[in-house]
Design a protein around this motif. Structure first.
Motif, PDB file in Angstrom:
ATOM      1  N   SER A  58       0.834  -1.208   0.000  1.00 12.43           N
ATOM      2  CA  SER A  58       0.000   0.000   0.000  1.00 12.43           C
ATOM      3  C   SER A  58       0.867   1.255   0.000  1.00 12.43           C
ATOM      4  CB  SER A  58      -0.929   0.003   1.215  1.00 12.43           C
ATOM      5  OG  SER A  58      -1.896  -1.016   1.116  1.00 12.43           O
ATOM      6  N   PHE A  97      -5.989   1.449  -3.973  1.00  6.58           N
ATOM      7  CA  PHE A  97      -7.354   1.201  -3.523  1.00  6.58           C
ATOM      8  C   PHE A  97      -7.619  -0.294  -3.377  1.00  6.58           C
ATOM      9  CE2 PHE A  97      -8.299   5.598  -4.700  1.00  6.58           C
ATOM     10  CZ  PHE A  97      -9.177   5.950  -3.683  1.00  6.58           C
ATOM     11  N   ARG A  98      -7.142  -1.083  -4.320  1.00  9.91           N
ATOM     12  CA  ARG A  98      -7.350  -2.527  -4.229  1.00  9.91           C
ATOM     13  C   ARG A  98      -6.688  -3.096  -2.972  1.00  9.91           C
ATOM     14  NH1 ARG A  98      -5.847  -2.246 -10.013  1.00  9.91           N
ATOM     15  NH2 ARG A  98      -7.785  -2.322 -11.243  1.00  9.91           N
ATOM     16  N   TYR A 156      -8.806  -2.103   0.006  1.00 10.12           N
ATOM     17  CA  TYR A 156     -10.002  -2.928   0.095  1.00 10.12           C
ATOM     18  C   TYR A 156      -9.670  -4.320   0.638  1.00 10.12           C
ATOM     19  CZ  TYR A 156     -12.342   0.602  -2.814  1.00 10.12           C
ATOM     20  OH  TYR A 156     -12.881   1.760  -3.312  1.00 10.12           O
ATOM     21  N   LEU A 200      -9.097  -3.993   4.396  1.00 13.59           N
ATOM     22  CA  LEU A 200     -10.370  -3.816   5.095  1.00 13.59           C
ATOM     23  C   LEU A 200     -11.130  -5.137   5.156  1.00 13.59           C
ATOM     24  CD1 LEU A 200     -12.364  -1.954   6.474  1.00 13.59           C
ATOM     25  CD2 LEU A 200     -13.275  -1.335   4.220  1.00 13.59           C
ATOM     26  N   THR A 201     -11.123  -5.897   4.074  1.00  9.34           N
ATOM     27  CA  THR A 201     -11.781  -7.205   4.065  1.00  9.34           C
ATOM     28  C   THR A 201     -11.192  -8.120   5.129  1.00  9.34           C
ATOM     29  OG1 THR A 201     -12.316  -7.077   1.706  1.00  9.34           O
ATOM     30  CG2 THR A 201     -12.218  -9.280   2.686  1.00  9.34           C
ATOM     31  N   ALA A 210      -7.846   1.906   6.948  1.00  9.58           N
ATOM     32  CA  ALA A 210      -8.634   1.530   5.779  1.00  9.58           C
ATOM     33  C   ALA A 210      -9.957   2.285   5.744  1.00  9.58           C
ATOM     34  CB  ALA A 210      -8.885   0.022   5.787  1.00  9.58           C
ATOM     35  N   LEU A 256     -11.608   5.393   2.876  1.00  7.02           N
ATOM     36  CA  LEU A 256     -12.875   5.410   2.142  1.00  7.02           C
ATOM     37  C   LEU A 256     -13.423   6.823   2.003  1.00  7.02           C
ATOM     38  CD1 LEU A 256     -14.637   2.351   3.846  1.00  7.02           C
ATOM     39  CD2 LEU A 256     -13.433   2.381   1.647  1.00  7.02           C
ATOM     40  N   GLY A 264     -11.752   8.649  -1.984  1.00  4.44           N
ATOM     41  CA  GLY A 264     -12.393   7.416  -1.568  1.00  4.44           C
ATOM     42  C   GLY A 264     -13.830   7.353  -2.036  1.00  4.44           C
ATOM     43  N   VAL A 299     -17.223  -5.112   1.410  1.00  6.10           N
ATOM     44  CA  VAL A 299     -16.225  -4.148   0.953  1.00  6.10           C
ATOM     45  C   VAL A 299     -16.400  -3.874  -0.542  1.00  6.10           C
ATOM     46  CG1 VAL A 299     -13.746  -3.753   0.628  1.00  6.10           C
ATOM     47  CG2 VAL A 299     -14.586  -4.754   2.766  1.00  6.10           C
ATOM     48  N   TRP A 300     -16.721  -4.882  -1.319  1.00  5.78           N
ATOM     49  CA  TRP A 300     -16.974  -4.666  -2.742  1.00  5.78           C
ATOM     50  C   TRP A 300     -18.146  -3.720  -2.933  1.00  5.78           C
ATOM     51  CZ3 TRP A 300     -21.439  -5.744  -5.486  1.00  5.78           C
ATOM     52  CH2 TRP A 300     -21.353  -5.518  -6.869  1.00  5.78           C
ATOM     53  N   SER A 354     -17.094  -0.254  -2.409  1.00  3.42           N
ATOM     54  CA  SER A 354     -16.279   0.246  -3.519  1.00  3.42           C
ATOM     55  C   SER A 354     -17.152   0.695  -4.697  1.00  3.42           C
ATOM     56  CB  SER A 354     -15.305  -0.827  -4.000  1.00  3.42           C
ATOM     57  OG  SER A 354     -15.983  -1.883  -4.676  1.00  3.42           O
TER      58      SER A 354
END
Length: 233
Positions: A35, A48-49, A52, A55-56, A121, A125, A135, A221-222, A225
Motif C-alpha cells: 500500500s 485502492f485494491r 479494500y 479492510l476485508t 482503511a 474510504l 475514496g 467491501v466490494w 467500492s
C-alpha cells in the motif's frame, strides 16, 4: 567407561493457529508495504485494491475473533492491562509457562493493530487528495469531514509502522530472552511443547463458517467500492 549421553526431552505437536488467522497475519504483512509503495508511486488503482483487501481481512478477523477458533477469540486472550504489564515485567525469565495463543501483552497488541488498520482503511474510504483520487464515500460526508479523514489516513500509517516495529522487536526479545520462537507457529500453525505438559488442545473453528465470513466481508467491501462517483471531478 560408560558414556553419558543426554537425550532430548520428548515433545508433542499441538495445533494452535488455524489457517485463517495465519492468512490474515501474513497477508497484512505483505499488504502494508505494498500500500505504501503504490501510494508513493501514484499507482492509486492498486492502492485502492490493497486498501479494500486490508479492510476485508480486518473485518473478517474481527468476526473470527467472535466466533472462530479458541486461539482467535478475543475473550480467550484479552486480559486486564495490569496482567499485560505483569507479563512484560517477567519477560527476562528464561523458564516460562507454556502459552497457547497470544500472551497477555500480545493480545492487546493484536487489538491495537486491528483498531489502527480499521482506522487506516476506513479513513481511506472518505479521503480526498483534491487532485486525482478520492475514496468512494468522500462525497457523502462533505469537504470538512473528508479533510479530517484524509489527515487521519496520512498520519495513522506511521502509527501502524511504529507498532509493527515494536511487534517485531517484541518477537525478537522473546527469542533472545526466553528462547521462544513465536514466528514458526504462526507459519506452520503448530507449537512444539514438552510431551509431559498438560495442555488442552485448542478447538479449531469451522472452515465452512470461516469461508462464509470471509466471503461476506469481501462482499461488503466490494459493495462499498461501488459507491464511488462515476467522475472524480
Amino acid at each position: 567407561m560408560a558414556s553419558d549421553t543426554t537425550h532430548p526431552a520428548p515433545t508433542r505437536r499441538l495445533a494452535v493457529w488455524d489457517p485463517w488467522v495465519r492468512l490474515v497475519h501474513w497477508a497484512i504483512v505483505l499488504l502494508i508495504p505494498f500500500s505504501y509503495w503504490t501510494a508513493t508511486t501514484s499507482r492509486f488503482d492498486w492502492h485502492f485494491r490493497s486498501g479494500y483487501a486490508i479492510l476485508t481481512l480486518v473485518l473478517f478477523r474481527i468476526l473470527w475473533g467472535l466466533v472462530g477458533s479458541d486461539t482467535a477469540r478475543f475473550h480467550r486472550f484479552l486480559r486486564s492491562p495490569a496482567e499485560a504489564l505483569r507479563h512484560l515485567s517477567h519477560l527476562r525469565r528464561r523458564v516460562a509457562a507454556v502459552e497457547i495463543g497470544h500472551n497477555a501483552a500480545g493480545g492487546w497488541m493484536v487489538l491495537l493493530l486491528l483498531a489502527l488498520l480499521l482506522t487506516q482503511a476506513g479513513s481511506g474510504l472518505f479521503a480526498d487528495d483534491a487532485i486525482f483520487t478520492r475514496g468512494p464515500l468522500a462525497r457523502r460526508v462533505g469537504e470538512y469531514w473528508s479533510d479530517i479523514a484524509t489527515r487521519i489516513h496520512l498520519r495513522a500509517f506511521w502509527v501502524i509502522v511504529a507498532c509493527a516495529v515494536l511487534h517485531v522487536l517484541a518477537v525478537a526479545a522473546y527469542r533472545v530472552l526466553r528462547g521462544q520462537n513465536l514466528v514458526r507457529p504462526m507459519v506452520t500453525g503448530v507449537l512444539e511443547l514438552p510431551a509431559a505438559e498438560a495442555v488442552a488442545t485448542p478447538r479449531m473453528g469451522s472452515p465452512v463458517l470461516a469461508g462464509l465470513l470471509l466471503a461476506a466481508s469481501a462482499g461488503f467491501v466490494w459493495w462499498i467500492s461501488t459507491l464511488a462517483p462515476l467522475s472524480a471531478f
